[in-house]
Design a protein around this motif. Structure first.
Motif, PDB file in Angstrom:
ATOM      1  N   PRO A  75       0.811  -1.213   0.000  1.00  0.00           N
ATOM      2  CA  PRO A  75       0.000   0.000   0.000  1.00  0.00           C
ATOM      3  C   PRO A  75       0.848   1.269   0.000  1.00  0.00           C
ATOM      4  O   PRO A  75       2.015   1.256   0.381  1.00  0.00           O
ATOM      5  N   GLU A 116       2.822   1.301   5.390  1.00  0.00           N
ATOM      6  CA  GLU A 116       1.921   0.522   6.252  1.00  0.00           C
ATOM      7  C   GLU A 116       2.554  -0.757   6.794  1.00  0.00           C
ATOM      8  O   GLU A 116       1.943  -1.823   6.786  1.00  0.00           O
ATOM      9  N   PHE A 154       3.825  -3.084   9.963  1.00  0.00           N
ATOM     10  CA  PHE A 154       3.328  -3.230  11.335  1.00  0.00           C
ATOM     11  C   PHE A 154       4.371  -2.611  12.261  1.00  0.00           C
ATOM     12  O   PHE A 154       5.427  -3.188  12.506  1.00  0.00           O
ATOM     13  N   ARG A 190       7.971  -7.884   2.682  1.00  0.00           N
ATOM     14  CA  ARG A 190       6.838  -8.564   3.317  1.00  0.00           C
ATOM     15  C   ARG A 190       5.869  -9.090   2.263  1.00  0.00           C
ATOM     16  O   ARG A 190       5.370 -10.217   2.364  1.00  0.00           O
ATOM     17  N   ALA A 230      -0.707  -8.543  14.789  1.00  0.00           N
ATOM     18  CA  ALA A 230      -0.759  -7.822  13.513  1.00  0.00           C
ATOM     19  C   ALA A 230      -2.154  -7.239  13.298  1.00  0.00           C
ATOM     20  O   ALA A 230      -2.300  -6.086  12.874  1.00  0.00           O
ATOM     21  N   GLN A 290      -2.709  -4.114  15.229  1.00  0.00           N
ATOM     22  CA  GLN A 290      -2.006  -2.906  14.786  1.00  0.00           C
ATOM     23  C   GLN A 290      -2.574  -2.336  13.501  1.00  0.00           C
ATOM     24  O   GLN A 290      -2.626  -1.120  13.338  1.00  0.00           O
ATOM     25  N   ASN A 291      -2.969  -3.181  12.572  1.00  0.00           N
ATOM     26  CA  ASN A 291      -3.471  -2.672  11.305  1.00  0.00           C
ATOM     27  C   ASN A 291      -4.339  -3.740  10.647  1.00  0.00           C
ATOM     28  O   ASN A 291      -3.849  -4.632   9.971  1.00  0.00           O
ATOM     29  N   VAL A 351      -4.272  -4.092   6.648  1.00  0.00           N
ATOM     30  CA  VAL A 351      -3.052  -4.695   6.119  1.00  0.00           C
ATOM     31  C   VAL A 351      -2.960  -6.160   6.557  1.00  0.00           C
ATOM     32  O   VAL A 351      -2.469  -7.007   5.801  1.00  0.00           O
ATOM     33  N   LEU A 380      -4.580  -8.076   4.046  1.00  0.00           N
ATOM     34  CA  LEU A 380      -3.748  -8.196   2.841  1.00  0.00           C
ATOM     35  C   LEU A 380      -2.723  -9.311   2.977  1.00  0.00           C
ATOM     36  O   LEU A 380      -2.227  -9.827   1.989  1.00  0.00           O
ATOM     37  N   MET A 381      -2.368  -9.661   4.214  1.00  0.00           N
ATOM     38  CA  MET A 381      -1.422 -10.748   4.440  1.00  0.00           C
ATOM     39  C   MET A 381      -2.118 -12.107   4.390  1.00  0.00           C
ATOM     40  O   MET A 381      -1.516 -13.136   4.643  1.00  0.00           O
ATOM     41  N   LYS A 393      -2.769   5.638  13.192  1.00  0.00           N
ATOM     42  CA  LYS A 393      -3.016   6.321  11.934  1.00  0.00           C
ATOM     43  C   LYS A 393      -4.493   6.607  11.803  1.00  0.00           C
ATOM     44  O   LYS A 393      -5.324   5.740  12.046  1.00  0.00           O
TER      45      LYS A 393
END
Lengths: 256, 295
Positions: free
Chosen positions: A87, A91, A93, A150, B174, B177-178, B181, B184-185, B294
């Motif tokens: 992104p 972004e 972690f 990543r 993870a 925290q976000n 994202v 996305l993982m 954020k």
């Protein structure tokens, strides 16, 4: 031959605002495709729509990855099929270590990841030095490297890169783009969204230009770079000057 | 009476009480960190699990160990179900809305327990009676208190290992925290959130099973530990697991110190005075790291 990614007539809305208007695009396996366009043209929206990150979007249209429909699927499933998205703005972690960030990239995989880690550290030796540090303590360039690393940990077939040069020094931009190129040489297809048109066109094999939510120009990187509109508006090569030396923006963009 | 001579005894009892608060605090912090929701149903979910344990033990005739394990299995199911059935249903939720939902869950659970089991206090028979004691260095320690401290310490250590060493724990951190994202993982974040609720309910359930034998099993049994646990979580900074554990111990100890040396009547008020002080001096809590969120 089926294309790796095919987007057909996609409309995406943010509430009442339409961000994509019948956008269509094909990405063949193998190359680097650059996606150019001004702020607000819909580049990031397109990537987010492909990843299913916008709830209930796309409103219309279809998206295929490797021949299979992926529109309307969960982001998790789309990612697991082999698309990785880096992104805008990194972004990472922030409160996980560099090593943990890389491990979480391989979360959906069951096999051993040691070889992949070695590969990432070969691309980005600096990450190896900082592997036990929190990702939030890295510099912007290192965070960008980590975000790309990543994404690669999932062994993607298609890598979506959103503005990798954002906020980086010119030297670092060059470094990142060299690595992007070698990642592609190692067999990952890349769709690259970039404001730095010159840099993007120098690595890309094909290029597309977006404006106001649709594609207006497509061709090989050379063709697009040679287009007079692209030269003037994206590469900043002035072609005519008035007698007094003022630039006159009379020229109409033909695609509006 | 020797004032200072009693200090070790007061500290020990405080630690025993505090280790229960620490468990409740950890349960709240797990859910808060994953979903930013304060789970006000935490205490009563634990109370209900304790009733189930009591039922398995007395009516079901199961051996003590298996009855307690059954109670914790029920706690996990209750936590997962609450997340799945109530919180996930909220469309475009606000944090405040979700907190109100947990209050609703609390009322449902409390109402159900009062209707099903009545308000009469019951005993939870354990192999460790509060009357069995061992005296070490002049401090009288009941087996139950010792077991409470040992079980809490083990649970807290296991939780730290799980979060910091396992793949599922990594996925949980993870997601905290976000969330976008993490998706996305390829992390299935809804399952992670459901898992966080189940995990928190189990830890709360352990607290309930430790409170039960020390007091009595009744619908109100978890109100006081729940409030103290909440206080401990705030004291520790709401986002820090170590802070929550430490906060629990501190609240248990100062509460007991005040009760012994000053006044038993106002014992319960002291933790909240401690929080007010804390919020005035260092609002982020004892161990909370500076976490830039954020927007």
């Amino acid at each position: 031959m089926t294309s790796l990614l095919r987007v057909e007539n996609v409309d995406t809305y943010y509430g009442l605002i339409q961000a994509l208007r019948g956008a269509s695009l094909e990405v063949q396996a193998g190359g680097i495709v650059a996606l150019l366009g001004a702020n607000g043209a819909g580049k990031t929206t397109l990537l987010k729509t492909v990843m299913g990150l916008l709830e209930d979007q796309p409103d219309k249209g279809e998206i295929f990855f490797d021949g299979q429909p992926i529109h309307g699927r969960e982001t998790e499933d789309i990612a697991r099929r082999g698309i990785a998205y880096v992104p805008e703005g990194r972004e990472v972690f922030r409160e996980l270590t560099v090593m943990e960030n890389l491990k979480i990239g391989a979360y959906a995989r069951r096999d051993a990841i040691g070889e992949d880690l070695e590969g990432i550290f070969r691309y980005f030796p600096r990450l190896l030095e900082r592997r036990d540090q929190w990702a939030g303590t890295l510099s912007g360039g290192e965070q960008q490297m980590l975000a790309i690393g990543r994404a690669l940990m999932s062994r993607p077939r298609l890598l979506l890169l959103d503005e990798p040069s954002l906020g980086l020094s010119p030297l670092l931009v060059q470094e990142i783009f060299d690595i992007v190129k070698s990642i592609n040489t190692d067999g990952v297809t890349i769709l690259l969204v970039e404001q730095n048109a010159r840099m993007a066109l120098s690595v890309a094999s094909r290029a597309l230009v977006m404006e106001r939510g649709r594609f207006v120009l497509e061709g090989s990187a050379e063709e697009v770079a040679a287009d007079p509109d692209v030269q003037e508006f994206y590469l900043g090569l002035a072609t005519e000057e008035s007698v007094k030396g003022f630039k006159r923006y009379r020229r109409k963009k033909r695609w509006r | 009476m020797d004032i200072l001579g009693n200090l070790p005894q007061v500290l020990f009892s405080g630690l025993a009480a505090g280790s229960v608060y620490a468990l409740v605090a950890l349960a709240m912090v797990i859910i808060y960190r994953t979903t930013e929701v304060l789970n006000f149903a935490q205490g009563d979910m634990a109370m209900m699990s304790t009733y189930v344990g009591l039922g398995l033990l007395v009516a079901g005739g199961l051996p003590f160990f298996w009855a307690m394990l059954g109670a914790l299995a029920f706690a996990a199911a209750l936590g997962a179900f609450s997340e799945f059935a109530f919180l996930r249903r909220a469309k475009e939720p606000t944090v405040l809305g979700l907190i109100i939902i947990t209050l609703g869950i609390e009322m449902i659970v409390f109402g159900f327990a009062s209707w099903k089991w009545g308000g009469d206090p019951r005993d939870l028979p354990t192999p460790l009676s509060p009357a069995d004691v061992v005296v070490i260095g002049g401090v009288i320690m009941s087996y139950l208190e010792l077991a409470t401290i040992a079980i809490s310490a083990t649970t807290i250590s296991a939780l730290f290992l799980f979060l910091n060493r396992s793949k599922a724990g990594l996925a949980m951190r993870a997601t905290q925290q976000n969330r976008a994202v993490a998706r996305l993982m390829g992390i299935r974040v809804r399952r992670v959130e459901m898992g966080a609720w189940a995990l928190a309910a189990v830890i709360g359930g352990i607290a309930g099973l430790l409170v039960g034998p020390a007091t009595t099993v009744e619908p109100y049994m978890m109100w006081d530990p729940m409030m103290k646990g909440f206080a401990a979580a705030v004291l520790g900074g709401m986002t820090s697991l170590a802070g929550a554990a430490l906060g629990g111990a501190i609240i248990g100890i100062i509460e007991n110190l005040f009760g012994f040396y000053v006044s038993t009547a106002f014992k319960s008020v002291v933790p909240f005075a401690a929080i007010l002080l804390m919020l005035a001096i260092k609002p982020s809590g004892l161990l909370a790291r500076h976490y830039v969120k954020k927007v």
